[in-house]
Design a protein around this motif. Sequence first.
Motif, PDB file in Angstrom:
ATOM      1  N   VAL A  52     -52.311  -9.669  35.790  1.00 22.73           N
ATOM      2  CA  VAL A  52     -51.473 -11.594  35.673  1.00 22.73           C
ATOM      3  C   VAL A  52     -51.305 -12.057  36.861  1.00 22.73           C
ATOM      4  CG1 VAL A  52     -50.469 -12.830  34.668  1.00 22.73           C
ATOM      5  CG2 VAL A  52     -50.848 -10.604  33.646  1.00 22.73           C
ATOM      6  N   VAL A  53     -52.471 -13.420  37.122  1.00 18.66           N
ATOM      7  CA  VAL A  53     -52.892 -13.936  38.848  1.00 18.66           C
ATOM      8  C   VAL A  53     -51.601 -14.975  37.953  1.00 18.66           C
ATOM      9  CG1 VAL A  53     -53.674 -14.925  40.559  1.00 18.66           C
ATOM     10  CG2 VAL A  53     -54.419 -13.039  39.509  1.00 18.66           C
ATOM     11  N   PHE A  54     -50.149 -15.454  38.718  1.00 19.35           N
ATOM     12  CA  PHE A  54     -49.382 -16.697  39.137  1.00 19.35           C
ATOM     13  C   PHE A  54     -50.140 -18.053  39.843  1.00 19.35           C
ATOM     14  CE2 PHE A  54     -47.987 -14.369  36.479  1.00 19.35           C
ATOM     15  CZ  PHE A  54     -47.127 -14.180  34.961  1.00 19.35           C
ATOM     16  N   ARG A  55     -49.885 -18.957  39.928  1.00 15.55           N
ATOM     17  CA  ARG A  55     -50.771 -20.034  40.721  1.00 15.55           C
ATOM     18  C   ARG A  55     -49.761 -20.379  41.949  1.00 15.55           C
ATOM     19  NH1 ARG A  55     -53.201 -24.388  37.038  1.00 15.55           N
ATOM     20  NH2 ARG A  55     -55.576 -23.766  36.395  1.00 15.55           N
ATOM     21  N   TYR A  56     -47.605 -20.132  41.636  1.00 15.25           N
ATOM     22  CA  TYR A  56     -47.285 -20.093  41.943  1.00 15.25           C
ATOM     23  C   TYR A  56     -46.949 -18.845  42.996  1.00 15.25           C
ATOM     24  CZ  TYR A  56     -44.100 -18.102  38.542  1.00 15.25           C
ATOM     25  OH  TYR A  56     -43.779 -16.765  37.493  1.00 15.25           O
ATOM     26  N   GLY A  57     -47.881 -18.300  43.342  1.00 16.52           N
ATOM     27  CA  GLY A  57     -47.679 -17.387  44.607  1.00 16.52           C
ATOM     28  C   GLY A  57     -46.900 -15.604  44.382  1.00 16.52           C
ATOM     29  N   VAL A  58     -47.243 -15.384  43.109  1.00 17.78           N
ATOM     30  CA  VAL A  58     -46.775 -14.095  42.231  1.00 17.78           C
ATOM     31  C   VAL A  58     -48.593 -13.254  41.618  1.00 17.78           C
ATOM     32  CG1 VAL A  58     -45.371 -13.024  40.953  1.00 17.78           C
ATOM     33  CG2 VAL A  58     -45.019 -14.890  42.244  1.00 17.78           C
ATOM     34  N   VAL A  59     -48.739 -12.179  41.575  1.00 16.47           N
ATOM     35  CA  VAL A  59     -49.405 -11.245  40.744  1.00 16.47           C
ATOM     36  C   VAL A  59     -48.243 -10.239  40.401  1.00 16.47           C
ATOM     37  CG1 VAL A  59     -51.481  -9.766  41.644  1.00 16.47           C
ATOM     38  CG2 VAL A  59     -51.281 -11.773  42.785  1.00 16.47           C
ATOM     39  N   VAL A  60     -49.006  -9.933  39.304  1.00 14.63           N
ATOM     40  CA  VAL A  60     -48.118  -9.035  38.159  1.00 14.63           C
ATOM     41  C   VAL A  60     -49.810  -7.813  38.142  1.00 14.63           C
ATOM     42  CG1 VAL A  60     -47.390  -8.255  36.558  1.00 14.63           C
ATOM     43  CG2 VAL A  60     -46.716 -10.468  37.385  1.00 14.63           C
ATOM     44  N   MET A  61     -49.166  -5.978  38.269  1.00 20.26           N
ATOM     45  CA  MET A  61     -49.952  -5.744  38.150  1.00 20.26           C
ATOM     46  C   MET A  61     -49.467  -4.121  37.310  1.00 20.26           C
ATOM     47  SD  MET A  61     -51.475  -5.192  42.491  1.00 20.26           S
ATOM     48  CE  MET A  61     -49.478  -5.264  42.463  1.00 20.26           C
ATOM     49  N   ILE A  62     -49.816  -4.138  36.057  1.00 21.02           N
ATOM     50  CA  ILE A  62     -49.630  -3.195  35.000  1.00 21.02           C
ATOM     51  C   ILE A  62     -50.697  -1.719  34.811  1.00 21.02           C
ATOM     52  CG2 ILE A  62     -48.631  -3.067  32.884  1.00 21.02           C
ATOM     53  CD1 ILE A  62     -48.729  -5.707  32.846  1.00 21.02           C
ATOM     54  N   GLY A  63     -49.864  -0.924  35.209  1.00 18.59           N
ATOM     55  CA  GLY A  63     -50.600  -0.318  34.623  1.00 18.59           C
ATOM     56  C   GLY A  63     -51.377   0.910  35.966  1.00 18.59           C
ATOM     57  N   LEU A  64     -51.500   0.209  36.421  1.00 19.08           N
ATOM     58  CA  LEU A  64     -52.770   0.494  37.819  1.00 19.08           C
ATOM     59  C   LEU A  64     -52.033   1.166  38.351  1.00 19.08           C
ATOM     60  CD1 LEU A  64     -53.537  -2.423  36.887  1.00 19.08           C
ATOM     61  CD2 LEU A  64     -54.529  -2.899  39.056  1.00 19.08           C
ATOM     62  N   ASP A  65     -52.399   2.105  39.629  1.00 21.68           N
ATOM     63  CA  ASP A  65     -52.273   3.616  40.343  1.00 21.68           C
ATOM     64  C   ASP A  65     -52.295   1.838  41.710  1.00 21.68           C
ATOM     65  OD1 ASP A  65     -54.507   3.619  42.346  1.00 21.68           O
ATOM     66  OD2 ASP A  65     -55.667   4.292  40.174  1.00 21.68           O
ATOM     67  N   PRO A  66     -51.717   3.103  42.712  1.00 20.92           N
ATOM     68  CA  PRO A  66     -51.235   2.725  44.480  1.00 20.92           C
ATOM     69  C   PRO A  66     -52.340   2.312  44.820  1.00 20.92           C
ATOM     70  CG  PRO A  66     -50.271   4.255  43.762  1.00 20.92           C
ATOM     71  CD  PRO A  66     -50.925   4.121  42.737  1.00 20.92           C
ATOM     72  N   LEU A  67     -53.551   2.977  44.596  1.00 22.44           N
ATOM     73  CA  LEU A  67     -55.028   1.822  45.206  1.00 22.44           C
ATOM     74  C   LEU A  67     -55.525   1.167  44.583  1.00 22.44           C
ATOM     75  CD1 LEU A  67     -57.031   6.024  46.026  1.00 22.44           C
ATOM     76  CD2 LEU A  67     -55.331   4.274  47.486  1.00 22.44           C
ATOM     77  N   ALA A  68     -55.551   1.221  43.254  1.00 29.49           N
ATOM     78  CA  ALA A  68     -55.765  -0.300  42.631  1.00 29.49           C
ATOM     79  C   ALA A  68     -55.166  -1.682  42.977  1.00 29.49           C
ATOM     80  CB  ALA A  68     -56.262   0.425  41.247  1.00 29.49           C
ATOM     81  N   GLU A  69     -53.807  -1.000  43.207  1.00 31.84           N
ATOM     82  CA  GLU A  69     -52.687  -1.908  43.442  1.00 31.84           C
ATOM     83  C   GLU A  69     -53.544  -2.815  44.668  1.00 31.84           C
ATOM     84  OE1 GLU A  69     -48.941  -0.960  40.823  1.00 31.84           O
ATOM     85  OE2 GLU A  69     -49.521  -0.374  43.452  1.00 31.84           O
ATOM     86  N   ASP A  70     -53.304  -1.975  45.795  1.00 31.07           N
ATOM     87  CA  ASP A  70     -53.370  -2.069  46.937  1.00 31.07           C
ATOM     88  C   ASP A  70     -55.290  -3.516  47.240  1.00 31.07           C
ATOM     89  OD1 ASP A  70     -51.552  -1.272  48.326  1.00 31.07           O
ATOM     90  OD2 ASP A  70     -52.899   0.594  48.525  1.00 31.07           O
ATOM     91  N   GLU A  71     -55.960  -2.678  45.966  1.00 31.41           N
ATOM     92  CA  GLU A  71     -57.236  -3.482  46.120  1.00 31.41           C
ATOM     93  C   GLU A  71     -57.163  -4.694  45.665  1.00 31.41           C
ATOM     94  OE1 GLU A  71     -61.926  -3.057  44.487  1.00 31.41           O
ATOM     95  OE2 GLU A  71     -60.445  -1.364  44.484  1.00 31.41           O
ATOM     96  N   VAL A  72     -56.622  -4.985  44.466  1.00 31.08           N
ATOM     97  CA  VAL A  72     -55.550  -6.136  43.796  1.00 31.08           C
ATOM     98  C   VAL A  72     -55.431  -6.872  44.525  1.00 31.08           C
ATOM     99  CG1 VAL A  72     -54.501  -7.182  42.093  1.00 31.08           C
ATOM    100  CG2 VAL A  72     -56.198  -5.152  41.408  1.00 31.08           C
ATOM    101  N   LEU A  73     -54.362  -6.327  45.771  1.00 31.11           N
ATOM    102  CA  LEU A  73     -53.691  -7.185  46.598  1.00 31.11           C
ATOM    103  C   LEU A  73     -54.760  -7.816  47.402  1.00 31.11           C
ATOM    104  CD1 LEU A  73     -50.157  -5.466  47.324  1.00 31.11           C
ATOM    105  CD2 LEU A  73     -51.208  -7.553  45.492  1.00 31.11           C
ATOM    106  N   ARG A  74     -55.597  -6.790  48.493  1.00 31.41           N
ATOM    107  CA  ARG A  74     -56.784  -7.302  49.516  1.00 31.41           C
ATOM    108  C   ARG A  74     -57.383  -8.877  48.802  1.00 31.41           C
ATOM    109  NH1 ARG A  74     -56.855  -2.346  50.796  1.00 31.41           N
ATOM    110  NH2 ARG A  74     -58.140  -1.506  49.435  1.00 31.41           N
ATOM    111  N   GLY A  75     -57.740  -8.337  47.441  1.00 34.02           N
ATOM    112  CA  GLY A  75     -58.780  -9.609  46.988  1.00 34.02           C
ATOM    113  C   GLY A  75     -58.068 -10.394  46.883  1.00 34.02           C
ATOM    114  N   VAL A  76     -57.029 -11.073  46.181  1.00 35.54           N
ATOM    115  CA  VAL A  76     -56.282 -11.866  45.906  1.00 35.54           C
ATOM    116  C   VAL A  76     -55.978 -12.381  47.539  1.00 35.54           C
ATOM    117  CG1 VAL A  76     -54.334 -13.486  44.632  1.00 35.54           C
ATOM    118  CG2 VAL A  76     -55.335 -11.577  44.058  1.00 35.54           C
ATOM    119  N   ALA A  77     -55.897 -11.739  48.524  1.00 36.90           N
ATOM    120  CA  ALA A  77     -55.231 -12.387  49.759  1.00 36.90           C
ATOM    121  C   ALA A  77     -56.065 -13.878  50.168  1.00 36.90           C
ATOM    122  CB  ALA A  77     -55.195 -11.148  50.671  1.00 36.90           C
TER     123      ALA A  77
END
Length: 270
Positions: A52-77
């Motif tokens: 879940v990506v919030f426009r006020y600067g926060v990303v929430v990741m539910i049920g993801l493993d650490p590698l998937a979380e890092d990939e999501v953060l790199r994609g949003v950065a």
Amino acid sequence: MVEPPLPTPADLKPLTARAVVLGERIDTAGLERRDAISSAPLSFRVADGLVVVFRYGVVVMIGLDPLAEDEVLRGVAPRVQGPVSQREEETIRLAARDDQDEGVQPDGVIRIGALSPDKLLVVADAVAKSAALASDERQVAEVFDTIEPWARRLSETGRSSGGRRDMIRLIGSALLVQHRVAERVAVREKPDILWDRPDLERLYARLEDEYELVERAETLGRKLELIGETVTVMTDLIDTQRSLRLEAIIVGLIVFEIIITLTQIMTGLY
């Protein structure tokens, strides 16, 4: 079309929900996907989890493993505006057990029955606001740590510490934090999903109470008001100091002119 709930292990092991504050804003334009669960906030599945990506600067990741979380953060950065130097994070655990009341249990696990996307959006909204408030609270605390020595010296000596340039820098820092915090996230606004699912308001109310969102926002508001008052006092002090310097210069010029006049008079007499 009703989205199926997230897969749940047979032993009903809690899922992890991680909220990360990346910056002041996240530009979600162009991130729309056909498989998106919602557009405001933008949410979509990643493997067996939910992002879940919030426009006020926060990303929430539910049920993801650490590698998937890092990939999501790199994609949003690349879409983050005003990235923070220190990322605030908040992690909670979710369970699908429905044999107890929904909400936060004494063991710290949030039980919400079936892990449906609608319920997960409610949880994500609450934890994202909590993480954003934590980031704002830290920024405000840093400003108070800067203002406190200045106020102590002023009360003890009657003089402000540092010069005019230092005071202007302090005013700028205080105004910048006040602007960022005041306009970043409206805590009192309920998630949009509640318009379609009013039956989830009870769950949101419990999460709101658990994280003390309203109380923290009110406390933060009072601190921002105090920062604003401090900035006003500092600005007045700068104006007063400038006025005193101008008055001293004017008095000095008058005295100098009197001395020159008296010198000319004495010279004329002799």
